[in-house]
Each structure stands twice: as C-alpha cells, then as structure tokens.
Design a protein around this motif. Structure first.
Motif, PDB file in Angstrom:
ATOM      1  N   GLU A  28       0.718  -0.871   0.397  1.00  0.00           N
ATOM      2  CA  GLU A  28      -0.048   0.170  -0.078  1.00  0.00           C
ATOM      3  C   GLU A  28       1.192   1.325  -0.051  1.00  0.00           C
ATOM      4  O   GLU A  28       0.547   2.273  -0.444  1.00  0.00           O
ATOM      5  N   ARG A  29       1.844   1.010   0.745  1.00  0.00           N
ATOM      6  CA  ARG A  29       2.600   2.017   0.820  1.00  0.00           C
ATOM      7  C   ARG A  29       3.397   2.708  -0.742  1.00  0.00           C
ATOM      8  O   ARG A  29       3.579   3.957  -0.940  1.00  0.00           O
ATOM      9  N   PHE A  30       4.264   1.630  -0.886  1.00  0.00           N
ATOM     10  CA  PHE A  30       4.307   1.960  -2.261  1.00  0.00           C
ATOM     11  C   PHE A  30       3.880   2.278  -3.545  1.00  0.00           C
ATOM     12  O   PHE A  30       4.387   3.405  -4.055  1.00  0.00           O
ATOM     13  N   ARG A  31       2.423   1.915  -3.675  1.00  0.00           N
ATOM     14  CA  ARG A  31       1.574   2.269  -4.502  1.00  0.00           C
ATOM     15  C   ARG A  31       1.754   3.892  -4.608  1.00  0.00           C
ATOM     16  O   ARG A  31       1.290   3.983  -4.966  1.00  0.00           O
ATOM     17  N   ARG A  32       1.344   4.329  -3.048  1.00  0.00           N
ATOM     18  CA  ARG A  32       0.947   5.466  -2.855  1.00  0.00           C
ATOM     19  C   ARG A  32       2.117   6.694  -2.952  1.00  0.00           C
ATOM     20  O   ARG A  32       2.274   7.513  -3.945  1.00  0.00           O
ATOM     21  N   TRP A  33       3.111   5.673  -2.725  1.00  0.00           N
ATOM     22  CA  TRP A  33       4.085   6.727  -3.000  1.00  0.00           C
ATOM     23  C   TRP A  33       5.069   6.587  -5.032  1.00  0.00           C
ATOM     24  O   TRP A  33       4.997   8.283  -4.985  1.00  0.00           O
ATOM     25  N   LEU A  34       4.608   5.671  -4.974  1.00  0.00           N
ATOM     26  CA  LEU A  34       4.689   5.457  -6.830  1.00  0.00           C
ATOM     27  C   LEU A  34       3.588   6.444  -7.426  1.00  0.00           C
ATOM     28  O   LEU A  34       4.106   7.297  -8.377  1.00  0.00           O
ATOM     29  N   SER A  35       2.529   6.515  -7.352  1.00  0.00           N
ATOM     30  CA  SER A  35       1.284   7.300  -7.474  1.00  0.00           C
ATOM     31  C   SER A  35       1.479   8.319  -7.658  1.00  0.00           C
ATOM     32  O   SER A  35       1.179   9.172  -8.365  1.00  0.00           O
ATOM     33  N   SER A  36       2.341   8.977  -6.518  1.00  0.00           N
ATOM     34  CA  SER A  36       2.601  10.423  -6.107  1.00  0.00           C
ATOM     35  C   SER A  36       3.728  11.253  -7.357  1.00  0.00           C
ATOM     36  O   SER A  36       3.971  12.010  -7.297  1.00  0.00           O
ATOM     37  N   ASP A  45       2.664  -1.574 -10.505  1.00  0.00           N
ATOM     38  CA  ASP A  45       2.519  -2.541 -10.815  1.00  0.00           C
ATOM     39  C   ASP A  45       4.135  -3.440 -10.221  1.00  0.00           C
ATOM     40  O   ASP A  45       4.259  -4.869  -9.478  1.00  0.00           O
ATOM     41  N   ASP A  46       4.500  -3.859 -10.879  1.00  0.00           N
ATOM     42  CA  ASP A  46       5.808  -4.038 -11.823  1.00  0.00           C
ATOM     43  C   ASP A  46       7.438  -4.030  -9.886  1.00  0.00           C
ATOM     44  O   ASP A  46       7.937  -5.011  -9.830  1.00  0.00           O
ATOM     45  N   VAL A  47       6.907  -2.513  -9.308  1.00  0.00           N
ATOM     46  CA  VAL A  47       7.960  -2.130  -8.411  1.00  0.00           C
ATOM     47  C   VAL A  47       7.466  -2.775  -6.975  1.00  0.00           C
ATOM     48  O   VAL A  47       8.068  -3.822  -6.369  1.00  0.00           O
ATOM     49  N   VAL A  48       5.559  -3.060  -7.103  1.00  0.00           N
ATOM     50  CA  VAL A  48       5.272  -2.765  -5.884  1.00  0.00           C
ATOM     51  C   VAL A  48       5.372  -4.877  -6.219  1.00  0.00           C
ATOM     52  O   VAL A  48       5.971  -5.356  -4.848  1.00  0.00           O
ATOM     53  N   MET A  49       5.619  -5.622  -7.102  1.00  0.00           N
ATOM     54  CA  MET A  49       5.032  -6.873  -6.811  1.00  0.00           C
ATOM     55  C   MET A  49       6.584  -7.383  -6.356  1.00  0.00           C
ATOM     56  O   MET A  49       6.969  -8.331  -5.959  1.00  0.00           O
ATOM     57  N   ALA A  50       7.728  -6.480  -7.216  1.00  0.00           N
ATOM     58  CA  ALA A  50       9.212  -6.879  -6.567  1.00  0.00           C
ATOM     59  C   ALA A  50       9.461  -6.691  -5.208  1.00  0.00           C
ATOM     60  O   ALA A  50      10.348  -7.488  -4.432  1.00  0.00           O
TER      61      ALA A  50
END
Length: 140
Positions: A28-36, A45-50
């Motif tokens: 959740e935190r990585f998805r929110r950070w990358l979205s910002s 999706d690739d970064v969050v999965m890795a």
C-alpha cells in the motif's frame, strides 16, 4: 501536475516486523508513493510486485528463533541525465536470516528479475540486503 506546496517525496523508508502482516503495509505504501511520483501504472505494478517479493523473502527466511526481527525497506527516485526516471529500492533483513546455499536462486528472485532492470543480493554476517533497480520510465 505537481502541487508546488506539497511536492512528492523522492524517498520512502520503513522498518517493519519480519511478519507476513507487514506485506500489505509495504504494498500500500509503495503504491501510494509511486502514484505521488506519477509513475506509469504498469511500472507501478512491477515495482510493487518486486518489493513485495523481496520483503516476503526477508520474512520467510528469517530464522525461526528471531523474535522481534525487523525488515528495513528504503527507496529513492532518481532522474537520469536525459530525464528518464528510476527507483532504487533496498530491502534488508537482520542478522538472523537463514543462509541459502551459494548460487541458489528460487522462483522469488526470478520474479524480481522479471519485474526490475537489476537486482543485487548481498549476504553478510550481519544480514542480507537486496538492491533493486526499476525499469526506466519517461520524464514527466
């Protein structure tokens, strides 16, 4: 696009318990950070999965007697000279990781390789660190 009063942070870091419950927090935190950072959705999706897989590995390979063991995660966005962008992620486990045989590369590491441009694994006496470099994304 960017709010000048609240620019996105180029860095994210967290210290988590070496527990499977921590995985949802990381995702959740990585998805929110990358979205910002206005990261393209496919690459998010690739970064969050890795990162999820790296943290999963840290949690799963923590020695069973390591009560209170932690996993540290930190990432930084950086700009390349031509304007392209990448993220560099470090996932580190404590001194209690169970060692793996030399040269072992299980399905988790293979999946991380598929999602990221580069991965380095460093195993030292005081812990294991995975350093992940994302694919290049276009400038904003």
């Amino acid at each position: 696009m960017e709010n000048p009063l609240h620019p996105p942070e180029d860095v994210i870091s967290m210290v988590l318990m070496a527990d499977p419950v921590s995985l949802s927090v990381v995702r959740e935190r990585f998805r929110r950070w990358l979205s910002s950072l206005y990261w393209p959705e496919r690459e998010v999706d690739d970064v969050v999965m890795a990162v999820n897989e790296a943290v999963t590995s840290a949690v799963e390979h923590t020695h069973p007697a390591a009560i209170g063991a932690e996993v540290r995660v930190a990432a930084r966005k950086y700009d390349e000279p031509d304007g392209g962008r990448r993220v560099l992620v470090a996932v580190a486990g404590g001194e209690h990781w169970t060692p793996e045989p030399t040269g072992f590369e299980g399905p988790g590491l293979l999946m991380i390789h598929a999602c990221m441009d580069a991965i380095e694994v460093s195993r030292e006496d005081d812990g294991t660190t995975m350093l992940l470099t994302s694919a290049r994304v276009p400038p904003l």
